[in-house]
Design a protein around this motif. Structure first.
Motif, PDB file in Angstrom:
ATOM      1  N   ALA A 118       2.401   5.727   8.425  1.00 21.07           N
ATOM      2  CA  ALA A 118       2.441   4.260   8.243  1.00 21.07           C
ATOM      3  C   ALA A 118       2.266   3.907   6.775  1.00 21.07           C
ATOM      4  CB  ALA A 118       1.361   3.623   9.096  1.00 21.07           C
ATOM      5  N   LEU A 119       1.365   4.627   6.098  1.00  9.98           N
ATOM      6  CA  LEU A 119       1.086   4.320   4.694  1.00  9.98           C
ATOM      7  C   LEU A 119       2.217   4.804   3.775  1.00  9.98           C
ATOM      8  CD1 LEU A 119      -2.730   5.116   4.521  1.00  9.98           C
ATOM      9  CD2 LEU A 119      -1.641   2.864   4.589  1.00  9.98           C
ATOM     10  N   GLN A 135       5.251   4.667   4.386  1.00 10.78           N
ATOM     11  CA  GLN A 135       6.345   3.703   4.389  1.00 10.78           C
ATOM     12  C   GLN A 135       5.981   2.399   3.695  1.00 10.78           C
ATOM     13  OE1 GLN A 135       7.868   3.341   8.368  1.00 10.78           O
ATOM     14  NE2 GLN A 135       8.184   5.570   8.499  1.00 10.78           N
ATOM     15  N   ALA A 136       4.686   2.122   3.506  1.00  7.30           N
ATOM     16  CA  ALA A 136       4.267   0.890   2.815  1.00  7.30           C
ATOM     17  C   ALA A 136       3.954   1.223   1.366  1.00  7.30           C
ATOM     18  CB  ALA A 136       3.042   0.310   3.510  1.00  7.30           C
ATOM     19  N   GLU A 153       3.193  -0.528  -1.210  1.00  7.80           N
ATOM     20  CA  GLU A 153       2.074  -1.236  -1.846  1.00  7.80           C
ATOM     21  C   GLU A 153       0.721  -0.863  -1.233  1.00  7.80           C
ATOM     22  OE1 GLU A 153       2.436  -3.676  -4.386  1.00  7.80           O
ATOM     23  OE2 GLU A 153       4.403  -2.654  -4.415  1.00  7.80           O
ATOM     24  N   LEU A 196      -1.765  -0.582   2.464  1.00  7.73           N
ATOM     25  CA  LEU A 196      -2.037  -1.525   3.554  1.00  7.73           C
ATOM     26  C   LEU A 196      -3.529  -1.805   3.651  1.00  7.73           C
ATOM     27  CD1 LEU A 196       0.169   0.049   6.418  1.00  7.73           C
ATOM     28  CD2 LEU A 196       0.730  -1.991   5.084  1.00  7.73           C
ATOM     29  N   GLU A 221      -3.661  -4.571   8.368  1.00  6.29           N
ATOM     30  CA  GLU A 221      -2.215  -4.296   8.340  1.00  6.29           C
ATOM     31  C   GLU A 221      -1.933  -2.903   8.957  1.00  6.29           C
ATOM     32  OE1 GLU A 221      -1.033  -6.863   4.315  1.00  6.29           O
ATOM     33  OE2 GLU A 221      -1.683  -4.768   4.135  1.00  6.29           O
ATOM     34  N   LEU A 222      -2.775  -1.974   8.596  1.00  6.26           N
ATOM     35  CA  LEU A 222      -2.600  -0.610   9.103  1.00  6.26           C
ATOM     36  C   LEU A 222      -2.698  -0.624  10.627  1.00  6.26           C
ATOM     37  CD1 LEU A 222      -2.309   2.408   8.416  1.00  6.26           C
ATOM     38  CD2 LEU A 222      -4.793   2.546   8.235  1.00  6.26           C
ATOM     39  N   THR A 243       0.351  -2.120  12.183  1.00  3.48           N
ATOM     40  CA  THR A 243       1.512  -1.233  12.127  1.00  3.48           C
ATOM     41  C   THR A 243       1.416  -0.165  13.225  1.00  3.48           C
ATOM     42  OG1 THR A 243       1.333  -1.464   9.743  1.00  3.48           O
ATOM     43  CG2 THR A 243       2.949   0.127  10.542  1.00  3.48           C
ATOM     44  N   LYS A 260      -7.148  -1.450  -0.609  1.00  4.36           N
ATOM     45  CA  LYS A 260      -6.159  -1.091   0.418  1.00  4.36           C
ATOM     46  C   LYS A 260      -6.091   0.437   0.564  1.00  4.36           C
ATOM     47  CE  LYS A 260      -2.903  -4.932  -0.102  1.00  4.36           C
ATOM     48  NZ  LYS A 260      -1.511  -5.217  -0.479  1.00  4.36           N
ATOM     49  N   LYS A 305      -3.782   3.884   0.692  1.00  6.70           N
ATOM     50  CA  LYS A 305      -2.469   4.377   0.249  1.00  6.70           C
ATOM     51  C   LYS A 305      -2.428   5.900   0.431  1.00  6.70           C
ATOM     52  CE  LYS A 305      -3.658   4.788  -4.706  1.00  6.70           C
ATOM     53  NZ  LYS A 305      -3.662   6.143  -5.101  1.00  6.70           N
TER      54      LYS A 305
END
Ligand SMILES: N[C@@H](Cc1ccccc1)C(=O)O
Length: 514
Positions: free
Chosen positions: A84-85, A87-88, A90, A92, A96-97, A100, A127, A129
């Motif tokens: 998940a991270l 693909q993000a 910036e 999360l 947000e995590l 997702t 956040k 990452k």
């Protein structure tokens, strides 16, 4: 190779067909769907005809738990967080995590593990990452291997995944099957009996006969059996012999009041000596003298007689006596013995004859199991005659605690435990105790015996040394027998009518080994 393409009707045929194509056959591979009991029955059927041979294989099988299944399908929690991270760009926030991934628990466990693995880190603004470009999801690979092969080459992996509750293990039994010497695709029709017709026609020459099963149980024979009282009696005798006891001669049912009552200090006016309680012999009514205790009893029993009279009348040997005029006639009246303690008393008198020059008699252990008679009204739990199990131990330095311990051992050998002792009264023992045991079936305490330490005035009257101590106890043979065989009416056990159907109605009696 799965043998599902064969045409046979049932499992025995499936096994034969599969074996004709490949050997040996592993049941787990060839018949993955077959129930264990069906497979075993089919193999035994073929095995008894020597059509197949088989070995049993025990092994541990690993199976995925629900969480293991999720990981096999979607990847481990930590890998899902990483993905998940990744693909993000910036990074999360926690929320947000979680959005997702769509599962709070996976997110929580996954991010903590991913941190530990150093797969992820925090940005300056808090956040999450990724901390590297790629990862290898080892857990996913491991559970996938297990899903496919039901095991893993590395036992450490199995132990680890089991601890993480991703898998569980279970024992499975399977079979390695070979052709037997009489292997064929069809089970030949087998004759069970050689008939007159087969001999006449000559068909016996080509017929296949079913082999004898020497392990089969025979038909139940409705044969005779030992009487339940006899069985329990031999159990008791065995225990006594095992514990070093000598059996007392008890064939003489008639005793003088002297041995049955007077030596045991039952006063002559005692209600137990009433006609209502005791059977008196009418012909002859009385003995001319108290009997000696056996042909080898050379002691002068006049002395015992005299001692007993003195204890009753005036007291002796430390006893103050009953202080009443004692009647020799009453003492000579013949009775059907009301307890086998009459025999113990006479045996202890005989033991005194073994007194050596140093004044000592040897320690002794006696027992008897025989009939006694009481003038009772007959009902479900009382009969006018029953059997008494009686024991005495004569030795030096015996104590009441020792008697209690002996009882625990003695009754323990019959499976009666957790004994309880209640103070009681017998004119010939002091202290005296009733013995109770907890009966699991009846869920209550039941009285199993009466016991005590013989009083010194009794021991000295029969000529035993002062420092000897003697334990005595007695119980009925009927009570443990009724408990053992679940019989509620004593008349069934020892009635005046012999009922031969009793055994049939009480299969436990018959099935019990004699
Ligand atoms: N005679 C006692 C049993 C017993 C024997 C010896 C000592 C003490 C008690 C009874 O009939 O119950």
């Amino acid at each position: 190779m799965a043998a599902t393409d064969a045409t046979p009707k049932d499992l025995t045929h499936q096994i034969l067909y599969a074996l004709s194509e490949a050997e040996p056959l592993l049941s787990a591979e060839a018949f993955p769907q077959a129930a264990f009991t069906d497979l075993k029955a089919a193999l035994d059927r073929l095995g008894s005809r020597e059509m197949v041979k088989y070995d049993t294989i025990d092994r541990e099988e690993a199976i995925l738990e629900a969480e293991g299944e999720t990981i096999a399908a979607n990847g481990s929690h930590e890998a899902r967080v990483f993905e998940a991270l990744r693909q993000a760009v910036e990074g999360l926030t926690v929320q947000e995590l979680e959005n997702t991934i769509g599962d709070k628990n996976v997110t929580k466990v996954g991010q903590s593990k991913a941190f530990k693995e150093k797969w992820i880190s925090r940005t300056k603004d808090g956040k999450f990452k990724t901390a590297r470009d790629s990862i290898e999801d080892v857990t996913k690979e491991q559970v996938q291997t297990i899903r496919q092969t039901r095991t893993h080459p590395d036992p450490k992996v199995i132990a680890d995944l089991k601890k993480r509750k991703l898998i569980k293990t279970q024992k499975v039994i399977s079979f390695k099957i070979h052709k037997g010497p009489k292997f064929a695709l069809e089970i030949a029709k087998e004759e069970t009996d050689l008939t007159a017709d087969m001999i006449a026609s000559g068909a016996w020459k080509t017929a296949a006969f079913k082999p004898y099963n020497f392990k089969a149980l025979g038909a139940d024979q409705n044969a005779g059996a030992l009487h339940p009282l006899n069985k329990v009696r031999s159990e008791f005798r065995q225990i006594f012999f095992e514990m070093g006891f000598e059996e007392m001669p008890t064939s003489q049912f008639v005793e003088s009041g002297f041995w049955n009552f007077d030596t045991l200090f039952v006063p002559q006016q005692h209600p137990a000596r009433d006609l209502q309680d005791t059977f008196y012999i009418s012909d002859p009514k009385a003995a001319d003298k108290p009997r000696p205790t056996g042909p080898d009893d050379t002691r002068d029993y006049e002395e015992v007689w005299d001692n007993v009279r003195q204890v009753h009348e005036n007291g002796k040997f430390g006893s103050i006596g009953y202080r009443y005029p004692w009647s020799p006639e009453e003492s000579l009246r013949l009775v059907l013995r009301t307890h086998t303690t009459a025999v113990s008393a006479a045996m202890l008198h005989k033991l005194a004859a073994q007194r050596g020059k140093d004044g000592r008699v040897p320690p002794a252990r006696y027992f008897s199991i025989d009939r006694v008679f009481r003038n009772e009204s007959v009902d479900a739990t009382h009969l006018a005659e029953f059997h008494q199990v009686e024991g005495v131990i004569a030795d030096y330095g015996l104590t009441l605690g020792g008697l209690m311990e002996f009882m625990e051992i003695f009754f323990g050998k019959m499976g009666l435990t957790d004994l309880q002792f209640k103070p009681a009264y017998n004119p010939y023992t002091e202290p005296s105790m009733e013995i109770f045991a907890f009966h699991k079936g009846l869920n209550k305490l039941v009285e199993i015996g009466n016991s005590g330490m013989f009083r010194p005035e009794f021991l000295e009257s029969v000529g035993l040394p002062k420092d000897l101590r003697v334990y005595g106890w007695g119980l009925s043979l009927e009570r443990p027998t009724m408990i053992k065989y679940g019989i509620s009416n004593i008349r069934e056990l020892l009635g005046h009518k012999v009922d031969l159907n009793f055994i049939e109605r009480n299969p436990a009696v018959r099935l019990d080994k004699d």
